[in-house]
Design a protein around this motif. Structure first.
Motif, PDB file in Angstrom:
ATOM      1  N   PRO A   1       0.815  -1.229   0.000  1.00  0.00           N
ATOM      2  CA  PRO A   1       0.000   0.000   0.000  1.00  0.00           C
ATOM      3  C   PRO A   1       0.841   1.269   0.000  1.00  0.00           C
ATOM      4  N   VAL A   2       1.981   1.214   0.663  1.00  0.00           N
ATOM      5  CA  VAL A   2       2.867   2.388   0.703  1.00  0.00           C
ATOM      6  C   VAL A   2       3.433   2.667  -0.683  1.00  0.00           C
ATOM      7  N   TYR A   3       3.861   1.621  -1.370  1.00  0.00           N
ATOM      8  CA  TYR A   3       4.423   1.801  -2.711  1.00  0.00           C
ATOM      9  C   TYR A   3       3.375   2.380  -3.670  1.00  0.00           C
ATOM     10  N   ILE A   4       2.157   1.874  -3.589  1.00  0.00           N
ATOM     11  CA  ILE A   4       1.108   2.365  -4.491  1.00  0.00           C
ATOM     12  C   ILE A   4       0.792   3.826  -4.201  1.00  0.00           C
ATOM     13  N   ASP A   5       0.711   4.193  -2.948  1.00  0.00           N
ATOM     14  CA  ASP A   5       0.433   5.591  -2.590  1.00  0.00           C
ATOM     15  C   ASP A   5       1.529   6.523  -3.092  1.00  0.00           C
ATOM     16  N   CYS A   6       2.753   6.036  -3.109  1.00  0.00           N
ATOM     17  CA  CYS A   6       3.894   6.891  -3.475  1.00  0.00           C
ATOM     18  C   CYS A   6       4.094   7.022  -4.977  1.00  0.00           C
ATOM     19  N   LEU A   7       3.257   6.363  -5.766  1.00  0.00           N
ATOM     20  CA  LEU A   7       3.385   6.493  -7.217  1.00  0.00           C
ATOM     21  C   LEU A   7       3.061   7.909  -7.686  1.00  0.00           C
ATOM     22  N   SER A   8       2.376   8.668  -6.866  1.00  0.00           N
ATOM     23  CA  SER A   8       2.055  10.056  -7.216  1.00  0.00           C
ATOM     24  C   SER A   8       2.841  11.050  -6.362  1.00  0.00           C
ATOM     25  N   ASP A   9       3.879  10.586  -5.703  1.00  0.00           N
ATOM     26  CA  ASP A   9       4.681  11.463  -4.850  1.00  0.00           C
ATOM     27  C   ASP A   9       5.279  12.601  -5.678  1.00  0.00           C
ATOM     28  N   PRO A  10       5.345  13.826  -5.133  1.00  0.00           N
ATOM     29  CA  PRO A  10       5.924  14.947  -5.896  1.00  0.00           C
ATOM     30  C   PRO A  10       7.411  14.787  -6.201  1.00  0.00           C
ATOM     31  N   SER A  11       8.094  13.933  -5.448  1.00  0.00           N
ATOM     32  CA  SER A  11       9.530  13.727  -5.680  1.00  0.00           C
ATOM     33  C   SER A  11       9.765  12.584  -6.666  1.00  0.00           C
ATOM     34  N   ARG A  12      10.563  12.849  -7.677  1.00  0.00           N
ATOM     35  CA  ARG A  12      10.884  11.804  -8.659  1.00  0.00           C
ATOM     36  C   ARG A  12      11.635  10.653  -8.002  1.00  0.00           C
ATOM     37  N   ASP A  13      12.522  10.952  -7.043  1.00  0.00           N
ATOM     38  CA  ASP A  13      13.287   9.900  -6.370  1.00  0.00           C
ATOM     39  C   ASP A  13      12.352   8.929  -5.647  1.00  0.00           C
ATOM     40  N   VAL A  14      11.373   9.476  -4.940  1.00  0.00           N
ATOM     41  CA  VAL A  14      10.429   8.618  -4.209  1.00  0.00           C
ATOM     42  C   VAL A  14       9.591   7.797  -5.191  1.00  0.00           C
ATOM     43  N   ARG A  15       9.092   8.449  -6.243  1.00  0.00           N
ATOM     44  CA  ARG A  15       8.297   7.711  -7.243  1.00  0.00           C
ATOM     45  C   ARG A  15       9.103   6.585  -7.868  1.00  0.00           C
ATOM     46  N   ASN A  16      10.339   6.876  -8.219  1.00  0.00           N
ATOM     47  CA  ASN A  16      11.173   5.852  -8.856  1.00  0.00           C
ATOM     48  C   ASN A  16      11.413   4.667  -7.926  1.00  0.00           C
ATOM     49  N   LYS A  17      11.597   4.950  -6.637  1.00  0.00           N
ATOM     50  CA  LYS A  17      11.783   3.860  -5.678  1.00  0.00           C
ATOM     51  C   LYS A  17      10.535   2.982  -5.607  1.00  0.00           C
ATOM     52  N   ALA A  18       9.361   3.632  -5.596  1.00  0.00           N
ATOM     53  CA  ALA A  18       8.111   2.877  -5.563  1.00  0.00           C
ATOM     54  C   ALA A  18       7.928   2.050  -6.840  1.00  0.00           C
ATOM     55  N   VAL A  19       8.201   2.669  -7.973  1.00  0.00           N
ATOM     56  CA  VAL A  19       8.070   1.965  -9.254  1.00  0.00           C
ATOM     57  C   VAL A  19       9.025   0.777  -9.311  1.00  0.00           C
ATOM     58  N   ASP A  20      10.265   0.956  -8.895  1.00  0.00           N
ATOM     59  CA  ASP A  20      11.247  -0.135  -8.936  1.00  0.00           C
ATOM     60  C   ASP A  20      10.802  -1.316  -8.073  1.00  0.00           C
ATOM     61  N   GLN A  21      10.271  -1.026  -6.898  1.00  0.00           N
ATOM     62  CA  GLN A  21       9.824  -2.105  -6.025  1.00  0.00           C
ATOM     63  C   GLN A  21       8.640  -2.864  -6.633  1.00  0.00           C
ATOM     64  N   LEU A  22       7.696  -2.142  -7.208  1.00  0.00           N
ATOM     65  CA  LEU A  22       6.533  -2.799  -7.811  1.00  0.00           C
ATOM     66  C   LEU A  22       6.910  -3.578  -9.066  1.00  0.00           C
ATOM     67  N   MET A  23       7.889  -3.095  -9.798  1.00  0.00           N
ATOM     68  CA  MET A  23       8.361  -3.844 -10.971  1.00  0.00           C
ATOM     69  C   MET A  23       9.088  -5.115 -10.542  1.00  0.00           C
ATOM     70  N   ASN A  24       9.866  -5.022  -9.470  1.00  0.00           N
ATOM     71  CA  ASN A  24      10.604  -6.198  -8.994  1.00  0.00           C
ATOM     72  C   ASN A  24       9.669  -7.289  -8.467  1.00  0.00           C
ATOM     73  N   HIS A  25       8.515  -6.882  -7.908  1.00  0.00           N
ATOM     74  CA  HIS A  25       7.571  -7.847  -7.333  1.00  0.00           C
ATOM     75  C   HIS A  25       6.305  -7.971  -8.187  1.00  0.00           C
ATOM     76  N   TYR A  26       6.410  -7.617  -9.456  1.00  0.00           N
ATOM     77  CA  TYR A  26       5.209  -7.550 -10.297  1.00  0.00           C
ATOM     78  C   TYR A  26       4.491  -8.902 -10.358  1.00  0.00           C
ATOM     79  N   SER A  27       3.164  -8.824 -10.269  1.00  0.00           N
ATOM     80  CA  SER A  27       2.337 -10.036 -10.339  1.00  0.00           C
ATOM     81  C   SER A  27       0.930  -9.627 -10.779  1.00  0.00           C
ATOM     82  N   LEU A  28       0.102 -10.622 -11.076  1.00  0.00           N
ATOM     83  CA  LEU A  28      -1.277 -10.346 -11.500  1.00  0.00           C
ATOM     84  C   LEU A  28      -2.086  -9.625 -10.411  1.00  0.00           C
TER      85      LEU A  28
END
Length: 504
Positions: A370-397
């Motif tokens: 839930p934290v990663y999903i909420d941070c996908l709209s974070d104003p900081s690119r660094d925070v968004r990228n961290k969230a995106v990287d984690q969700l890509m690494n654990h991607y599933s249906l």
């Protein structure tokens, strides 16, 4: 770009560099005989407006020989032409000719410079010391001592990197000149101080390199000046020189551990880590703003001071130094801090939100999601990228099933662009259909353009052409989307969809 080059460019649009501007000036002076004094003045100003590094590049471009067409009659200047020139030409006129590809022209120019007491000639003599023509080198060697003594201070400062360069040149006899000039410089501390303060990093570095060799009476002042710099190389040299001082730990170590420049703090911490036991001054570095130093300090304190609870230390400093204390807690990744850390993901300070990401790894992925999903709209690119990287690494249906509805509901460009990137982890065919269906829910034109770009890239990719086949069911589904949203699709998206529908 310097002012002289701008002035010359106003006359000729083909002039794109300083070396071409110099050639143009000589064409005007020698071949066209126009405004000789004006263009000679330009030649003088060009040197004043260049840095030592730019001067070396200009020299190399002027010396370069080509059998092709000559720029502004530069290669047409030869021995007979320079012999016919007036002897009243200024030093700046002859100086740049010392960079000419023709050895006779260089030799004649150096003789002209040697016949008069000229200023601003030292840089040209220094680069000529490595000339491949022996006569030219000898002329430069004969003139350089007199030129150095008579030269103005500004030109000598400009020449610092050129003097340093002598040590690495092919002509080893230059080492004699190198040592001789360094001896002159070592006797002039005022000049070395000006070099240390220079805005040109190469002048400043050589100023410090020489200053570390001077007499004891100036040494403290040089070390003090070195610690004020921001250049990593100068700071590293200064740290090594400080270590040569007697009882330097008592005099300098506290200052070095708290120095504003990271490189000094890190070198001091590494020295303590490897050479000092029970160094209490290392405890305060637990709150250093640099991650690598904080890791080093944590390891040191845990080994040398086992009685200190580092987590408690950070908790005690939360009020006075929240950013660094929270970063320290993040490194420790203690689950006991869950109630304290998770709410901080909404902090207005980016560094604190990043620290929460570093800490959250101690939780299960279900708790992290839930934290990663909420941070996908974070104003900081660094925070968004961290969230995106984690969700890509654990991607599933299941993750996709959460993201797709959110894409449609949350009309926010940053959020949608992050989801588009994450969906790239699924199969290529699913990605195609998801992009097509999500296009109509794009928050703005930026998102639409990104989807179209991804679709075009998908169509051109090698694995699309060789391995993908669309069955009748796929084409029916695609045709349905075309009919339903035809007005909303761009021409680029429709073009990709039609190609898929026509494919066999």
């Amino acid at each position: 770009m310097n002012q002289t080059l701008l002035v010359v460019q106003m006359e000729q649009s083909e002039i794109k560099s300083v070396s071409i501007a110099i050639k143009y000036c000589y064409k005007k002076i020698i071949f066209d005989q126009e405004n000789r004094l004006t263009y000679t003045k330009y030649l003088e100003q060009i040197l004043e407006e260049q840095t030592p590094k730019e001067f070396l590049n200009t020299f190399k471009q002027l010396r370069a020989f080509s059998y092709g067409q000559s720029d502004w009659n530069w290669f047409d200047i030869n021995e007979s032409i320079v012999l016919s020139l007036s002897s009243n030409n200024s030093a700046s006129f002859w100086s740049w000719l010392a960079c000419h590809p023709n050895g006779y022209v260089r030799e004649f120019a150096l003789k002209k410079l040697g016949a008069e007491s000229c200023s601003n000639t030292l840089p040209f003599l220094l680069i000529t010391l490595n000339d491949h023509v022996e006569n030219v080198r000898e002329l430069a060697k004969q003139e350089i001592s007199n030129s150095f003594i008579q030269e103005n201070k500004e030109t000598i400062l400009f020449s610092f990197p050129l003097i340093k360069r002598l040590k690495s040149l092919e002509q080893k006899e230059n080492l004699v000149i190198y040592d001789q000039l360094n001896n002159y410089l070592l006797d002039d501390f005022d000049l070395l101080q000006k070099a240390q303060e220079s805005q040109d990093i190469y002048i400043s570095r050589y100023g410090f390199e020489l200053s570390f060799r001077i007499k004891e009476q100036y040494r403290t002042e040089v070390l003090k000046n070195g610690l004020k710099k921001t250049d990593r190389i100068i700071l590293s040299w200064t740290f090594k020189e400080i270590q040569k001082e007697e009882h330097w730990e008592e005099q300098y170590l506290t200052q070095l551990l708290n120095h504003p420049q990271m490189i000094i703090r890190k070198l001091a911490c590494e020295w303590c880590y490897n050479n000092r036991d029970k160094e209490e001054r290392m405890i305060s570095t637990l709150l250093d703003q640099t991650t690598s130093i904080k890791y080093l300090a944590l390891d040191y304190v845990e080994k040398q001071f086992p009685e200190i609870d580092c987590r408690e230390y950070y908790l005690q400093h939360l009020k006075e130094n929240p950013i660094n204390a929270i970063h320290g807690l993040a490194i420790l990744q203690d689950k006991r801090d869950q109630e304290r850390m998770l709410p901080l993901i909404n902090s207005h300070k980016k560094k604190i939100r990043v620290s929460v990401f570093n800490w959250i790894g101690c939780l299960s992925f279900e708790e992290q999601l839930p934290v990663y999903i909420d941070c996908l709209s974070d104003p900081s690119r660094d925070v968004r990228n961290k969230a995106v990287d984690q969700l890509m690494n654990h991607y599933s249906l299941p993750i996709k099933e959460q993201l797709i509805p959110l894409f449609k509901e949350k009309k926010e460009a940053r959020f949608q662009l992050s989801i588009i990137k994450i969906l790239g982890e699924e199969s290529r065919k699913d990605y195609f259909f998801d992009l097509v269906s999500l296009y109509v829910y794009a928050a703005d034109q930026l998102v639409k353009d990104k989807i179209e770009q991804q679709l075009v890239g998908w169509m051109l990719s090698w694995n699309r052409r060789f391995f993908f086949r669309f069955c009748l069911k796929d084409k029916v589904e695609l045709a349905y989307l075309v009919n339903k949203n035809y007005e909303e699709y761009s021409s680029g998206v429709l073009d990709v969809m039609w190609k898929v529908l026509r494919a066999k």
